[in-house]
Scaffold this active site. Structure first.
Site, mmCIF file in Angstrom:
data_model
loop_
_atom_site.group_PDB
_atom_site.id
_atom_site.type_symbol
_atom_site.label_atom_id
_atom_site.label_comp_id
_atom_site.label_asym_id
_atom_site.label_seq_id
_atom_site.Cartn_x
_atom_site.Cartn_y
_atom_site.Cartn_z
ATOM 1 C CE1 TYR A 171 12.908 5.107 40.868
ATOM 2 C CE2 TYR A 171 14.796 5.220 39.422
ATOM 3 C CZ TYR A 171 13.645 5.779 39.935
ATOM 4 O OH TYR A 171 13.252 7.018 39.488
ATOM 5 C CG HIS A 178 12.461 9.692 44.631
ATOM 6 N ND1 HIS A 178 12.976 8.419 44.546
ATOM 7 C CD2 HIS A 178 11.689 9.824 43.533
ATOM 8 C CE1 HIS A 178 12.534 7.836 43.444
ATOM 9 N NE2 HIS A 178 11.750 8.668 42.815
HETATM 10 N N1 LIG Z 1 11.682 11.215 39.931
HETATM 11 C C1 LIG Z 1 10.640 10.433 39.814
HETATM 12 O O1 LIG Z 1 9.711 10.457 40.633
HETATM 13 C C2 LIG Z 1 10.568 9.482 38.643
HETATM 14 C C3 LIG Z 1 9.329 8.893 38.317
HETATM 15 C C4 LIG Z 1 9.293 8.041 37.208
HETATM 16 C C5 LIG Z 1 10.454 7.791 36.478
HETATM 17 N N2 LIG Z 1 11.643 8.353 36.851
HETATM 18 C C6 LIG Z 1 12.905 8.088 36.116
HETATM 19 O O2 LIG Z 1 12.677 8.369 34.733
HETATM 20 C C7 LIG Z 1 12.953 7.206 33.968
HETATM 21 C C8 LIG Z 1 12.108 7.195 32.728
HETATM 22 O O3 LIG Z 1 10.710 7.313 32.992
HETATM 23 P P1 LIG Z 1 9.702 6.111 32.824
HETATM 24 O O4 LIG Z 1 10.230 4.958 33.580
HETATM 25 O O5 LIG Z 1 8.349 6.620 33.158
HETATM 26 O O6 LIG Z 1 9.754 5.682 31.294
HETATM 27 P P2 LIG Z 1 9.873 6.411 29.869
HETATM 28 O O7 LIG Z 1 11.263 6.904 29.692
HETATM 29 O O8 LIG Z 1 8.741 7.351 29.658
HETATM 30 O O9 LIG Z 1 9.705 5.132 28.933
HETATM 31 C C9 LIG Z 1 8.486 4.491 28.800
HETATM 32 C C10 LIG Z 1 8.567 3.240 27.978
HETATM 33 O O10 LIG Z 1 8.981 3.543 26.658
HETATM 34 C C11 LIG Z 1 9.574 2.377 26.096
HETATM 35 N N3 LIG Z 1 10.595 2.841 25.139
HETATM 36 C C12 LIG Z 1 11.853 3.248 25.375
HETATM 37 N N4 LIG Z 1 12.464 3.616 24.243
HETATM 38 C C13 LIG Z 1 11.570 3.421 23.252
HETATM 39 C C14 LIG Z 1 11.612 3.595 21.854
HETATM 40 N N5 LIG Z 1 12.700 4.049 21.254
HETATM 41 N N6 LIG Z 1 10.490 3.285 21.131
HETATM 42 C C15 LIG Z 1 9.372 2.828 21.745
HETATM 43 N N7 LIG Z 1 9.274 2.631 23.063
HETATM 44 C C16 LIG Z 1 10.375 2.932 23.816
HETATM 45 C C17 LIG Z 1 10.190 1.605 27.238
HETATM 46 O O11 LIG Z 1 9.869 0.214 27.132
HETATM 47 P P3 LIG Z 1 11.053 -0.907 26.885
HETATM 48 O O12 LIG Z 1 11.816 -1.003 28.158
HETATM 49 O O13 LIG Z 1 10.264 -2.124 26.573
HETATM 50 O O14 LIG Z 1 11.861 -0.410 25.713
HETATM 51 C C18 LIG Z 1 9.557 2.216 28.488
HETATM 52 O O15 LIG Z 1 8.893 1.263 29.268
HETATM 53 C C19 LIG Z 1 12.738 6.056 34.958
HETATM 54 O O16 LIG Z 1 13.305 4.848 34.544
HETATM 55 C C20 LIG Z 1 13.386 6.643 36.187
HETATM 56 O O17 LIG Z 1 14.793 6.553 36.064
HETATM 57 C C21 LIG Z 1 11.697 9.216 37.899
#
Ligand SMILES: NC(=O)c1ccc[n+]([C@@H]2O[C@H](COP(=O)([O-])OP(=O)(O)OC[C@H]3O[C@@H](n4cnc5c(N)ncnc54)[C@H](OP(=O)(O)O)[C@@H]3O)[C@@H](O)[C@H]2O)c1
Length: 323
Positions: free
Chosen positions: A55, A117
């Site tokens: 990241y 990862h």
């Molecule tokens: N292991 C892996 O391969 C892998 C892959 C992907 C992600 N991850 C990890 O998982 C985390 C989360 O996954 P993700 O990045 O895919 O995102 P997510 O948690 O599914 O969030 C998606 C979007 O939802 C919005 N959001 C957050 N809270 C909200 C709410 N209360 N109401 C409406 N919208 C809301 C956010 O936008 P705003 O920022 O504008 O609020 C965000 O861009 C990542 O940051 C990372 O740490 C790991």
């Protein structure tokens, strides 16, 4: 699951908070924002922080944690910090130095959880995504059991409290579990998981082996065009989630997070927006009924936002298996 203290016990005796703060943001977001939002997340009560070398923000996230320790908001032991071994460092001899590099960036003595990862190795070197002259990712090969043995050594050396995997299918997990002279089982498998991909079979497999499933993309992913097909439906606009949210006077995001927690899944929620970071902590303020849970089970369509298509030809591509 101990919901009253909002943590669940891992198979190695450590505890993981059931709600985590996701820190990944796309390249165009200034890294300084990772510092500010992570500090804010800790202020409003997040104790589990999910990050990774890939990241490129561990320096800022580590700074945020250290500053919240320095101002007395938390102690180091209150924070559960996850880092991840990137795919260019899956060769066993590269593992410990990769973790040491993360610790140096973070300026921390240990991480709480270190994950492989992805199971697909990429060519080692400085690039996060090494590509050839045609722009194609340069893949590599490794025996994941040897990578795992190197993680076990990192745990023994005290560089990480727990070790686990991410983006593994059940066959890849089995390969580790059935390994000759396994010293530690993976404590978790962090995978995409939400009401459109509820991972029922993988979750059942993980539970039967006392492995925690950690959900990323729990809010339907950030829909970044680099990773996600923009034509895929928007999870938080799903009419079923919206109706259940309305009934409980909550938001669809909170219903999506609450669903994971009541399924026995640890949920990550990424937000770089203060209002939404604070809102996500309210997941502990209400409960879905068994009927709500059943209704949400019904919208599963085994639809993956993060398909990682550039690595689809690799033998370890995890999504060729049903689960
Ligand atoms: N292991 C892996 O391969 C892998 C892959 C992907 C992600 N991850 C990890 O998982 C985390 C989360 O996954 P993700 O990045 O895919 O995102 P997510 O948690 O599914 O969030 C998606 C979007 O939802 C919005 N959001 C957050 N809270 C909200 C709410 N209360 N109401 C409406 N919208 C809301 C956010 O936008 P705003 O920022 O504008 O609020 C965000 O861009 C990542 O940051 C990372 O740490 C790991």
């Amino acid at each position: 699951m101990e919901t009253q203290c909002q943590r669940v016990k891992l198979n190695d005796g450590h505890f993981i908070p059931i709600l985590g703060f996701g820190t990944y943001a796309p390249e165009e977001v200034p890294k300084s924002e990772a510092l500010e939002v992570t500090k804010f997340a800790i202020e409003v009560g997040f104790r589990h922080i999910d990050c990774a070398h890939a990241y490129r923000n561990e320096e800022q996230v580590g700074h945020a944690i250290r500053s919240k320790i320095a101002d007395g908001t938390v102690k180091r032991e209150d924070i559960f910090y996850t880092s991840k071994l990137w795919s260019t460092c899956l060769q066993p001899e590269l593992v410990q130095s990769a973790l040491e590099k993360s610790l140096k960036n973070l300026q921390l003595d240990y991480v709480d959880l270190y994950l492989i990862h992805t199971p697909v190795p990429l060519k080692q070197g400085g690039e996060i995504l090494p590509t050839d002259e045609d722009g194609k990712l340069i893949l590599d090969s490794v025996d994941l059991r040897h990578t795992w043995e190197a993680l076990e050594k990192c745990k023994d050396a005290g560089l990480t409290k727990s070790i686990g995997v991410s983006n593994f299918n059940h066959k890849q997990l089995e390969k580790i579990l059935n390994k000759h002279r396994l010293k530690y089982k993976p404590v978790c498998n962090q995978v995409e998981c939400h009401p459109y991909l509820n991972q029922g079979k993988l979750l059942g497999f993980c539970k039967s082996h006392d492995i925690v499933l950690v959900a990323y993309g729990a809010l339907g992913s950030q829909r970044l065009s680099k990773w996600v097909n923009p034509n895929y439906p928007i999870l938080l606009e799903d009419p079923v989630l919206c109706a259940i949210a309305k009934k409980h006077k909550q938001t669809p995001a909170l219903v999506a997070l609450r669903y994971q927690i009541q399924c026995g899944v640890v949920a990550l929620a990424k937000s770089y927006n203060r209002k939404r970071i604070k809102e996500n902590m309210q997941v502990f303020d209400f409960e879905l009924t068994p009927e709500d849970m059943k209704t949400i089970d019904g919208i599963n369509r085994n639809m993956r936002y993060y398909e990682f298509l550039p690595i689809i030809d690799h033998p370890e591509y995890p999504y060729s298996e049903e689960y």
